[in-house]
Write a protein that holds these residues in place. Structure first.
Motif, PDB file in Angstrom:
ATOM      1  N   SER A  91       0.846  -1.198   0.000  1.00  0.00           N
ATOM      2  CA  SER A  91       0.000   0.000   0.000  1.00  0.00           C
ATOM      3  C   SER A  91       0.880   1.245   0.000  1.00  0.00           C
ATOM      4  O   SER A  91       2.014   1.230   0.479  1.00  0.00           O
ATOM      5  CB  SER A  91      -0.935   0.012   1.206  1.00  0.00           C
ATOM      6  N   PHE A  92       0.322   2.345  -0.529  1.00  0.00           N
ATOM      7  CA  PHE A  92       1.113   3.557  -0.726  1.00  0.00           C
ATOM      8  C   PHE A  92       0.380   4.795  -0.212  1.00  0.00           C
ATOM      9  O   PHE A  92       0.315   5.812  -0.888  1.00  0.00           O
ATOM     10  CB  PHE A  92       1.433   3.734  -2.211  1.00  0.00           C
TER      11      PHE A  92
ATOM     12  N   VAL B 268      -6.100   5.468  -0.927  1.00  0.00           N
ATOM     13  CA  VAL B 268      -5.024   4.567  -0.540  1.00  0.00           C
ATOM     14  C   VAL B 268      -4.678   3.732  -1.773  1.00  0.00           C
ATOM     15  O   VAL B 268      -5.360   2.756  -2.083  1.00  0.00           O
ATOM     16  CB  VAL B 268      -5.427   3.642   0.624  1.00  0.00           C
ATOM     17  N   PRO B 269      -3.637   4.117  -2.519  1.00  0.00           N
ATOM     18  CA  PRO B 269      -3.240   3.302  -3.673  1.00  0.00           C
ATOM     19  C   PRO B 269      -2.531   2.034  -3.212  1.00  0.00           C
ATOM     20  O   PRO B 269      -1.960   1.985  -2.115  1.00  0.00           O
ATOM     21  CB  PRO B 269      -2.279   4.216  -4.449  1.00  0.00           C
TER      22      PRO B 269
ATOM     23  N   SER C 135     -14.351   2.854  -0.244  1.00  0.00           N
ATOM     24  CA  SER C 135     -14.893   2.138  -1.400  1.00  0.00           C
ATOM     25  C   SER C 135     -14.876   0.633  -1.147  1.00  0.00           C
ATOM     26  O   SER C 135     -14.121   0.122  -0.307  1.00  0.00           O
ATOM     27  CB  SER C 135     -14.120   2.489  -2.661  1.00  0.00           C
ATOM     28  N   PRO C 136     -15.725  -0.141  -1.872  1.00  0.00           N
ATOM     29  CA  PRO C 136     -15.924  -1.566  -1.571  1.00  0.00           C
ATOM     30  C   PRO C 136     -14.723  -2.432  -1.944  1.00  0.00           C
ATOM     31  O   PRO C 136     -13.801  -1.988  -2.642  1.00  0.00           O
ATOM     32  CB  PRO C 136     -17.145  -1.929  -2.417  1.00  0.00           C
ATOM     33  N   PRO C 137     -14.729  -3.717  -1.493  1.00  0.00           N
ATOM     34  CA  PRO C 137     -13.637  -4.644  -1.803  1.00  0.00           C
ATOM     35  C   PRO C 137     -13.460  -4.844  -3.311  1.00  0.00           C
ATOM     36  O   PRO C 137     -14.383  -4.642  -4.102  1.00  0.00           O
ATOM     37  CB  PRO C 137     -14.061  -5.943  -1.113  1.00  0.00           C
ATOM     38  N   LYS C 138     -12.261  -5.274  -3.697  1.00  0.00           N
ATOM     39  CA  LYS C 138     -11.924  -5.509  -5.096  1.00  0.00           C
ATOM     40  C   LYS C 138     -11.371  -6.923  -5.235  1.00  0.00           C
ATOM     41  O   LYS C 138     -10.559  -7.355  -4.410  1.00  0.00           O
ATOM     42  CB  LYS C 138     -10.889  -4.496  -5.585  1.00  0.00           C
TER      43      LYS C 138
ATOM     44  N   VAL D 192      -2.125  -2.328 -10.357  1.00  0.00           N
ATOM     45  CA  VAL D 192      -2.075  -1.123  -9.534  1.00  0.00           C
ATOM     46  C   VAL D 192      -3.489  -0.571  -9.433  1.00  0.00           C
ATOM     47  O   VAL D 192      -4.159  -0.369 -10.450  1.00  0.00           O
ATOM     48  CB  VAL D 192      -1.124  -0.070 -10.128  1.00  0.00           C
ATOM     49  N   ASP D 193      -3.965  -0.345  -8.212  1.00  0.00           N
ATOM     50  CA  ASP D 193      -5.337   0.105  -8.008  1.00  0.00           C
ATOM     51  C   ASP D 193      -5.360   0.955  -6.741  1.00  0.00           C
ATOM     52  O   ASP D 193      -4.303   1.354  -6.239  1.00  0.00           O
ATOM     53  CB  ASP D 193      -6.283  -1.094  -7.897  1.00  0.00           C
TER      54      ASP D 193
END
Length: 456
Positions: A96-97, A109-110, A138-141, A152-153
Motif C-alpha cells: 500500500s502507498f 489509498v493506492p 470504497s468496496p472490496p476488489k 495497480v489500483d
C-alpha cells in the motif's frame, strides 16, 4: 548460463528475502561457483521427475557462528520459510502507498499487488477503517491474476470534516485468498503539506546532464510517459548515467519531509544499480535509503543503498528527508539519479520512474505503514570493529520509522545513544576502549533487539 526460468528464480528470491534483505542470486554471484549441487539436480534432472525451483539459504556470517547468535539467525531465516510455503499456493504480495501526510478530506489509498503463488484462484482486497475519523471507504476488489502478473489500483475514502491537524488516520488492508487473509496496517497523519516539487514525467525539463535519460511511452504509471535511463532498449555495460535536478528545491518551516516517486526496474543484480542521492545547500551528495533499496554488495557501491534486481510492477518509493531539515531555516535540496553498470555480460531493461514529488509538512514522525516487530532484525559489521561500526536494520519497515540505539559497556553502563530513521547507522569507535559492548534497539520505547559487538 541462466535457465529459461531465471526471471522467476529472481522474483521468488527477491520475495523470500524482502524482510531480511539477504543477497539473492546464483552461487557464482553471491558466494562462489558450485556445479552439480542440489539446486542443479532439482531443476536439471527432468527425466524421472518434474523440474523444481530450488533455493539454498546461506545463514550467518561464518560456518560456525557464536552460540548467542543462533536464535537471531533463526529469526532472520523465519520469513524465508513462510514465503516458500505461500508461494506454493494462492499468494499475492500487496504493497500500500498511503501518503504520509494527508491534507484533504477525500483521498485515496493506492496499492499494487503481484501474484506470486502458483494457484489460479482469485484474490480479494479489502480496506477497513480503524480510526473513527474515516466516514466512507470504497468496496472490496477481486482480482484474477496469472503468475507474476501485477495490478495497480486504489481505494477512495472520505474523512470526517471535524478531523484536526495531527490526528492519526488508520486502516487495515487485507488480502484474502479464500483460505486465509493477510492483514497490514496503513497509517498516516492529517496535517498541512506542501508539495515543493512535482515532476509528472512528461518531459525531461526538470533535469540536466541527462545523457541517456529520457521520457518513454512504452510504460508509465500515469499517462502519457515516464522517465527512464535507457528508452531504446537495455542499458549498456561499463557506463554511468547521471540525471541531475536543474534547480534546487527550497524547504523551510517543516517538521518532516520526504521524496516519493513511482518506480519499476530490471537491473542485473551482479553488475548494475540505480541510486538516488540528495545534496543539501550545495554539499556532497548523500545516498538515500527507501523501502525498496538494498545495501550494495559485490562491488556495487558496497554498503550504500541502491536499487538492483527486478521489480516488474510499479511501486511507490518513499525516502525520508527529515534528517536534513533545519527547522525554520530554509535548506536547498538537489537530487540526482545515477545508473551504474559494470562489465558484466548481462544487461537488462533499466530503471523507470514517474510522478516524482517532494512533500514537506507539519505533524512530527509519520509513516505510511506499520511493520511487524517479530521479523525485525539488526546486525553489526565488521565484528570485531576497529574504526567504525555499521548497524544494519532489517524488517520491511517504512520510511520515517525512527529507532533509538543505546550502547552499553560490559558493566552495563551507557556509553552512547543515537537515533536513526534509515536502514543503516554508523558509530565511530576509533577511540573506544577495546572489549565487548552491548546495544539495544528501541522503537517508541519498546525494545526490539539486544545484541553485542566487539571493539578490538
Amino acid at each position: 548460463i541462466f535457465t529459461p526460468d531465471h526471471g522467476l528464480f529472481e522474483q521468488y528470491g527477491d520475495s523470500m528475502t524482502l524482510e531480511n534483505q539477504y543477497t539473492n542470486g546464483i552461487s557464482s554471484q553471491v558466494l562462489y561457483p558450485i556445479n552439480g549441487g542440489a539446486n542443479d539436480w532439482q531443476y536439471g534432472e527432468q527425466a524421472e521427475k518434474g523440474k523444481s525451483l530450488s533455493f539454498l539459504p546461506e545463514v550467518g556470517y561464518s560456518f560456525w557462528p557464536m552460540q548467542a547468535d543462533i536464535d537471531p539467525l533463526n529469526k532472520d531465516a523465519f520469513y524465508i520459510n513462510i514465503k516458500a510455503l505461500r508461494l506454493l499456493h494462492n499468494y499475492g504480495k500487496l504493497t500500500s502507498f498511503q501518503d504520509a501526510i494527508v491534507h484533504e478530506l477525500q483521498a485515496e489509498v493506492p496499492f499494487s499487488m503481484v501474484k506470486f503463488g502458483t494457484s489460479t484462484s482469485p484474490l480479494t482486497v479489502t480496506l477497513t477503517p480503524v480510526s473513527d475519523n474515516i466516514l466512507t471507504v470504497s468496496p472490496p476488489k477481486t482480482f484474477s491474476l496469472g503468475l507474476l502478473e501485477s495490478v495497480v489500483d486504489g481505494f477512495d475514502y472520505t474523512l470526517d470534516p471535524q478531523i484536526e491537524v495531527g490526528e492519526e488516520i488508520e486502516f487495515e488492508i487485507k488480502v484474502d485468498n479464500g483460505s486465509y487473509a493477510i492483514v497490514q496496517p496503513v497509517k498516516s497523519v492529517f496535517g498541512s503539506a506542501n508539495v515543493a516539487l512535482f515532476d509528472p514525467g512528461n518531459d525531461i525539463s526538470f533535469w540536466e546532464d541527462a545523457t541517456e535519460w529520457d521520457v518513454t511511452d512504452a510504460t508509465y504509471y500515469s499517462a502519457p510517459t515516464c522517465i527512464t535511463d535507457s528508452k531504446d532498449g537495455n542499458y549498456t555495460a561499463n557506463e554511468t548515467n547521471l540525471l541531475l535536478l536543474k534547480t534546487p528545491v527550497t524547504v523551510a518551516d517543516a517538521s518532516s519531509a520526504y521524496l516519493s516517486f513511482w518506480a519499476k526496474w530490471e537491473l542485473a543484480e551482479e553488475s548494475a544499480y540505480t541510486q538516488v542521492a540528495v545534496s543539501v545547500n550545495g554539499g556532497d551528495f548523500i545516498p538515500l535509503c527507501g523501502n525498496y533499496t538494498k545495501l550494495g554488495t559485490n562491488g556495487l557501491v558496497t554498503g550504500q543503498p541502491i536499487f538492483t534486481g527486478i521489480q516488474d510492477g510499479w511501486v511507490r518509493e518513499e525516502m525520508d528527508l527529515t534528517p536534513y531539515l533545519q527547522g525554520s531555516t530554509p535548506v536547498e535540496m538537489t537530487f540526482a539519479f545515477t545508473l551504474g553498470a559494470g562489465g558484466g555480460f548481462l544487461t537488462k531493461d533499466g530503471f523507470y520512474f514517474d510522478d516524482l514529488k517532494l512533500v514537506a509538512g507539519q505533524g512530527g514522525e509519520v509513516s505510511t505503514t506499520d511493520f511487524d516487530a517479530s521479523i525485525f532484525s539488526v546486525g553489526t559489521r565488521p565484528n570485531p570493529a576497529s574504526d567504525l561500526v555499521v548497524f544494519d536494520l532489517k524488517g520491511g519497515f517504512p520510511a520515517f520509522t525512527s529507532f533509538d540505539i543505546e550502547v552499553f559497556n560490559a558493566l552495563g553502563q551507557p556509553v552512547h545513544q543515537l537515533r536513526r530513521s534509515s536502514q543503516t547507522a554508523q558509530l565511530d569507535v576509533a577511540d573506544w576502549v577495546p572489549g565487548v559492548y552491548f546495544y539495544q534497539v528501541k522503537h517508541h520505547g519498546k525494545v526490539l533487539a539486544v545484541r553485542r559487538f566487539v571493539v578490538g
